[in-house]
Motif scaffolding. Structure first.
Motif, mmCIF file in Angstrom:
data_model
loop_
_atom_site.group_PDB
_atom_site.id
_atom_site.type_symbol
_atom_site.label_atom_id
_atom_site.label_comp_id
_atom_site.label_asym_id
_atom_site.label_seq_id
_atom_site.Cartn_x
_atom_site.Cartn_y
_atom_site.Cartn_z
ATOM 1 N N TYR A 36 -1.091 -18.428 -2.815
ATOM 2 C CA TYR A 36 -0.050 -17.596 -2.445
ATOM 3 C C TYR A 36 0.364 -16.734 -3.618
ATOM 4 C CZ TYR A 36 4.244 -15.526 -1.026
ATOM 5 O OH TYR A 36 5.384 -14.571 -1.053
ATOM 6 N N CYS A 37 1.178 -17.475 -4.490
ATOM 7 C CA CYS A 37 1.971 -17.162 -5.416
ATOM 8 C C CYS A 37 1.062 -16.401 -6.531
ATOM 9 C CB CYS A 37 2.516 -18.362 -6.307
ATOM 10 S SG CYS A 37 4.015 -17.859 -7.396
ATOM 11 N N GLY A 38 -0.497 -17.071 -6.799
ATOM 12 C CA GLY A 38 -1.313 -16.317 -7.628
ATOM 13 C C GLY A 38 -1.512 -14.691 -7.111
ATOM 14 N N ARG A 39 -1.522 -14.878 -5.819
ATOM 15 C CA ARG A 39 -1.872 -13.363 -4.925
ATOM 16 C C ARG A 39 -0.918 -12.232 -5.324
ATOM 17 N NH1 ARG A 39 -4.545 -11.820 -0.164
ATOM 18 N NH2 ARG A 39 -6.226 -13.638 -1.194
ATOM 19 N N ASP A 40 0.349 -12.832 -5.499
ATOM 20 C CA ASP A 40 1.605 -11.904 -5.884
ATOM 21 C C ASP A 40 1.229 -11.295 -7.197
ATOM 22 O OD1 ASP A 40 3.054 -11.818 -3.440
ATOM 23 O OD2 ASP A 40 4.472 -13.582 -4.224
ATOM 24 N N ALA A 83 -0.401 3.482 4.931
ATOM 25 C CA ALA A 83 -0.382 2.136 5.483
ATOM 26 C C ALA A 83 0.672 1.403 5.305
ATOM 27 C CB ALA A 83 -1.544 1.548 5.133
ATOM 28 N N GLN A 84 1.722 1.855 4.247
ATOM 29 C CA GLN A 84 2.791 1.219 3.957
ATOM 30 C C GLN A 84 3.811 1.210 4.912
ATOM 31 O OE1 GLN A 84 2.658 2.563 -0.630
ATOM 32 N NE2 GLN A 84 4.741 1.882 -0.232
ATOM 33 N N GLN A 85 3.963 2.182 5.887
ATOM 34 C CA GLN A 85 4.793 2.293 7.013
ATOM 35 C C GLN A 85 6.054 2.187 6.508
ATOM 36 O OE1 GLN A 85 3.604 -0.376 10.325
ATOM 37 N NE2 GLN A 85 1.523 0.789 10.410
ATOM 38 N N GLY A 86 6.584 2.949 5.625
ATOM 39 C CA GLY A 86 7.855 2.988 5.211
ATOM 40 C C GLY A 86 8.460 1.926 4.315
ATOM 41 N N SER A 87 7.466 0.608 4.042
ATOM 42 C CA SER A 87 8.051 -0.295 3.306
ATOM 43 C C SER A 87 7.416 -0.234 1.882
ATOM 44 C CB SER A 87 7.501 -1.568 4.094
ATOM 45 O OG SER A 87 7.789 -2.731 3.078
ATOM 46 N N TRP A 88 8.201 -0.660 0.944
ATOM 47 C CA TRP A 88 7.688 -0.855 -0.475
ATOM 48 C C TRP A 88 7.776 -2.296 -0.858
ATOM 49 C CZ3 TRP A 88 9.420 4.171 0.419
ATOM 50 C CH2 TRP A 88 8.647 5.111 0.225
ATOM 51 N N SER A 89 7.551 -2.978 0.198
ATOM 52 C CA SER A 89 7.488 -4.684 -0.171
ATOM 53 C C SER A 89 6.306 -4.713 -0.747
ATOM 54 C CB SER A 89 7.541 -5.517 1.125
ATOM 55 O OG SER A 89 6.395 -5.492 1.808
ATOM 56 N N LEU A 90 5.822 -5.629 -1.551
ATOM 57 C CA LEU A 90 4.664 -5.673 -2.390
ATOM 58 C C LEU A 90 3.569 -6.186 -1.417
ATOM 59 C CD1 LEU A 90 3.313 -6.166 -4.991
ATOM 60 C CD2 LEU A 90 4.039 -8.715 -5.047
ATOM 61 N N LYS A 91 4.154 -6.922 -0.262
ATOM 62 C CA LYS A 91 3.048 -7.156 0.643
ATOM 63 C C LYS A 91 2.681 -6.072 1.582
ATOM 64 C CE LYS A 91 4.672 -11.877 1.345
ATOM 65 N NZ LYS A 91 5.234 -11.540 -0.342
ATOM 66 N N ALA A 106 0.379 -4.006 -1.965
ATOM 67 C CA ALA A 106 -0.642 -4.680 -2.318
ATOM 68 C C ALA A 106 -2.232 -4.253 -1.507
ATOM 69 C CB ALA A 106 -0.823 -6.189 -2.302
ATOM 70 N N PRO A 107 -2.305 -4.139 -0.290
ATOM 71 C CA PRO A 107 -3.529 -3.910 0.437
ATOM 72 C C PRO A 107 -3.909 -2.573 0.195
ATOM 73 C CG PRO A 107 -1.905 -5.053 1.839
ATOM 74 C CD PRO A 107 -1.146 -4.596 0.593
ATOM 75 N N THR A 108 -3.013 -1.644 0.037
ATOM 76 C CA THR A 108 -3.191 -0.139 -0.103
ATOM 77 C C THR A 108 -3.859 -0.048 -1.405
ATOM 78 O OG1 THR A 108 -1.242 0.528 -1.241
ATOM 79 C CG2 THR A 108 -1.327 0.215 1.114
ATOM 80 N N VAL A 109 -3.802 -0.915 -2.506
ATOM 81 C CA VAL A 109 -4.414 -0.787 -3.724
ATOM 82 C C VAL A 109 -5.607 -1.516 -3.477
ATOM 83 C CG1 VAL A 109 -3.862 -1.657 -6.057
ATOM 84 C CG2 VAL A 109 -2.179 -0.744 -4.871
ATOM 85 N N ALA A 110 -5.820 -2.629 -3.283
ATOM 86 C CA ALA A 110 -7.039 -3.065 -2.910
ATOM 87 C C ALA A 110 -7.130 -3.994 -1.575
ATOM 88 C CB ALA A 110 -7.228 -4.111 -4.076
ATOM 89 N N PRO A 111 -8.070 -3.821 -0.619
ATOM 90 C CA PRO A 111 -7.916 -4.281 0.863
ATOM 91 C C PRO A 111 -7.857 -5.788 0.693
ATOM 92 C CG PRO A 111 -9.544 -2.570 0.530
ATOM 93 C CD PRO A 111 -9.024 -2.781 -0.912
ATOM 94 N N GLU A 112 -8.676 -6.339 -0.295
ATOM 95 C CA GLU A 112 -8.768 -7.913 -0.365
ATOM 96 C C GLU A 112 -7.507 -8.535 -0.844
ATOM 97 O OE1 GLU A 112 -9.967 -5.645 -2.645
ATOM 98 O OE2 GLU A 112 -9.954 -6.457 -4.657
ATOM 99 N N LEU A 113 -6.442 -7.730 -0.991
ATOM 100 C CA LEU A 113 -4.986 -8.404 -1.477
ATOM 101 C C LEU A 113 -4.410 -8.453 -0.177
ATOM 102 C CD1 LEU A 113 -4.095 -6.577 -4.650
ATOM 103 C CD2 LEU A 113 -5.005 -8.808 -4.364
ATOM 104 N N ASP A 114 -5.070 -8.259 1.140
ATOM 105 C CA ASP A 114 -4.044 -8.493 2.336
ATOM 106 C C ASP A 114 -3.684 -9.764 2.446
ATOM 107 O OD1 ASP A 114 -3.028 -8.079 5.024
ATOM 108 O OD2 ASP A 114 -4.540 -6.774 5.517
ATOM 109 N N ALA A 153 7.131 1.999 -8.263
ATOM 110 C CA ALA A 153 6.249 2.142 -6.821
ATOM 111 C C ALA A 153 7.094 3.106 -5.953
ATOM 112 C CB ALA A 153 6.267 0.856 -6.281
ATOM 113 N N GLU A 154 8.503 2.752 -5.828
ATOM 114 C CA GLU A 154 9.134 3.561 -4.907
ATOM 115 C C GLU A 154 9.441 5.209 -5.151
ATOM 116 O OE1 GLU A 154 12.361 0.237 -3.310
ATOM 117 O OE2 GLU A 154 12.752 1.365 -4.966
#
Ligand code: SF4
Length: 505
Positions: free
Chosen positions: A487-491, A428-436, A439-447, A420-421
């Motif tokens: 939560y864990c399933g979302r990851d 929309a990541q605003q400089g962060s590559w955390s999964l959180k 994820a929403p940039t890949v699919a909005p429902e993953l917010d 990813a990096e």
């Protein structure tokens, strides 16, 4: 442990030690604590620290009072005047004193522990501050210096000063035997040296506390050091706003870039010259300004040769400052949950998970379930692999009979974060590559904001602690279980979708 005025107790006559320490971090923080306490917002992380501190404090009182002759002063019940009076009375005896109060020369300080020890042949009081941290930190000496100053001005000259912190190398053997949990470090010399600076700190703090106007201090590195300031939200509102904040640039490490950004006029990424940026920083700048996502073809190539089925793994863990299970250490990361999504070669997706809320130590059952769920084939994708890899290594070292299959799992792990990096970015990541952030940039429902309750790793650990606590109702426990599974399933669901995106599926 540091403390402010307990609720319902008349305001202290002098500035408390925690207020002087707040001034040391930032005069504006002190001013806000005195004049606008309602703006304070303690983060979940800070609240977790308070709880850990309270638990370590309880154990410390047992450890320093093995004969049961000690006295605890409770300012909430006794009031300031009562606490100070009882301190004087107890100092004429010999037993340990917990929370002894001293108020003089503008400062009010409560000592975590006062014990009588022999020094140069005669008994003297020794002051010990108990910290839930794993080591001595620079601010601890300042904290002790304020403590020492208040004591000395109130007429007590202790023979020594120390910090007792949690020893992360110590292992709990069970039966509530916590001897060895705390490691005492003598800081007498440093404390006495720093004590000379205290009158200046107290005078400065008193001046700020009595000022009518909020000090004009901008945000910076001091807002997080030595503690995350609880007024971050308030101060951020008055910071100048910009469309593309320079703070979005990742990993600012070079001297030249740091110096350029430190210039107060530089607030926007567009002001930073390209030649000061590395490849990833430049990508953030360009895609941010263009408002377009970036995905290069090398991303697909990075996962092309991997083995099938593709598995996606994520762990949740908890750590205790005071261990509750024999064989574990303070602040050891203990896994209690995993989620594993599997994409079979035909594209079918299966989901397996493990969650143990029984309150028994979950490590071994989790390790066994993990071995079963991972099978023997396929690449196992994780995000930021060092966490998963370290935890599996620890399990392999702890359970020798499971070491072989656990090491086989390690050999199949692949980290999607570097992919990813290096090959993916969305503004929309605003400089962060955390999964959180990804994820929403890949699919909005993953917010993660749309999750109910648990929405980050820290909250997962807190929820776990609540679930296994004896007073938690069955209904609450069931609700926590649902939140943790979501939560864990979302990851791992997010990992599947990100993997598909980079493959071009
Ligand atoms: S957020 Fe920063 S500037 Fe504001 S009070 Fe806290 S430390 Fe000071």
């Amino acid at each position: 442990m540091s403390r402010g005025a307990p609720k319902g107790v008349a305001v202290a006559p002098n500035l408390s030690k925690s207020k002087v320490m707040a001034y040391r971090q930032c005069p504006k923080r002190l001013w806000l604590e005195v004049h606008r306490p309602e703006l304070r917002e303690d983060s979940a992380g800070a609240q977790k620290l308070f709880k850990a501190g309270n638990r370590v404090g309880e154990v410390a009182r047992r450890l320093y009072d093995r004969r049961g002759t000690g006295s605890l002063i409770d300012v909430s019940a006794e009031g300031y005047a009562g606490a100070l009076e009882r301190t004087k009375e107890l100092l004429s005896r010999n037993g340990p004193i917990f929370e002894a109060g001293f108020s003089a020369a503008g400062v009010l300080a409560f000592a975590d522990v006062l014990v009588r020890r022999r020094r140069a042949g005669s008994p003297a009081w020794h002051a010990i501050e108990v910290k839930s941290s794993s080591k001595v930190k620079p601010q601890h000496e300042e904290d002790l210096a304020v403590q020492a100053f208040a004591m000395r001005k109130a007429g007590l000259v202790p023979g020594g000063f120390a910090i007792a912190h949690v020893d992360t190398k110590w292992t709990y053997r069970g039966h509530e035997d916590y001897r060895g949990l705390l490691k005492e470090v003598d800081l007498t010399a440093g404390t006495k040296k720093r004590m000379k600076e205290v009158p200046q700190w107290v005078a400065g703090a008193a001046g700020v506390a009595s000022a009518r106007k909020e000090p004009a201090i901008g945000m910076g590195a001091h807002c997080a050091k030595p503690y995350a300031c609880p007024f971050n939200g308030h101060c951020a509102e008055s910071e100048p706003k910009t469309t593309y904040p320079v703070a979005w640039l990742p990993n600012v490490r070079t001297k030249a870039l740091k110096a350029f950004i430190a210039d107060a006029r530089v607030r926007d990424v567009r002001q930073v010259p390209d030649d000061l940026l590395n490849e990833r920083q430049l990508r953030v700048k360009q895609q941010t300004v263009l408002g377009r996502p970036f995905l290069d073809a090398r991303a697909a190539a990075a996962v092309k040769a991997d083995f099938r089925p593709a598995r996606f793994l994520d762990f949740e863990s908890v750590m205790f400052a005071v261990p509750i299970w024999p064989g574990t250490r303070p602040f050891q990361q203990i896994l209690f949950q995993f989620s594993l999504h599997t994409v079979r070669p035909d594209g079918e997706v299966a989901h397996e998970e493990f969650l143990d809320l029984s309150g028994a130590e979950p490590s071994r059952p989790l390790a066994e379930a993990l071995i079963r769920a991972c099978g023997e084939k396929g690449t196992i994708y994780v995000y930021s692999a060092s966490f998963e890899v370290t935890r599996i290594r620890e399990l392999a070292a702890r359970y020798r009979d499971l070491a072989r299959p656990l090491k086989a799992i390690l050999a199949r792990i692949k980290d999607l974060r570097p992919v990813a990096e290096n090959h993916y970015y969305h503004p929309a990541q605003q400089g962060s590559w955390s999964l959180k952030a990804v994820a929403p940039t890949v699919a909005p429902e993953l917010d993660y904001d749309n999750l109910d309750g648990v929405a980050d790793g820290g909250a997962a650990g807190e929820a776990y602690m609540e679930a296994i606590a004896s007073g938690t109702t069955a209904a609450r426990k069931a609700d926590i279980e649902r939140q943790l599974r979501m939560y864990c399933g979302r990851d791992t669901e997010a990992l599947v979708l990100f993997w598909r995106r980079i493959k071009g599926d």
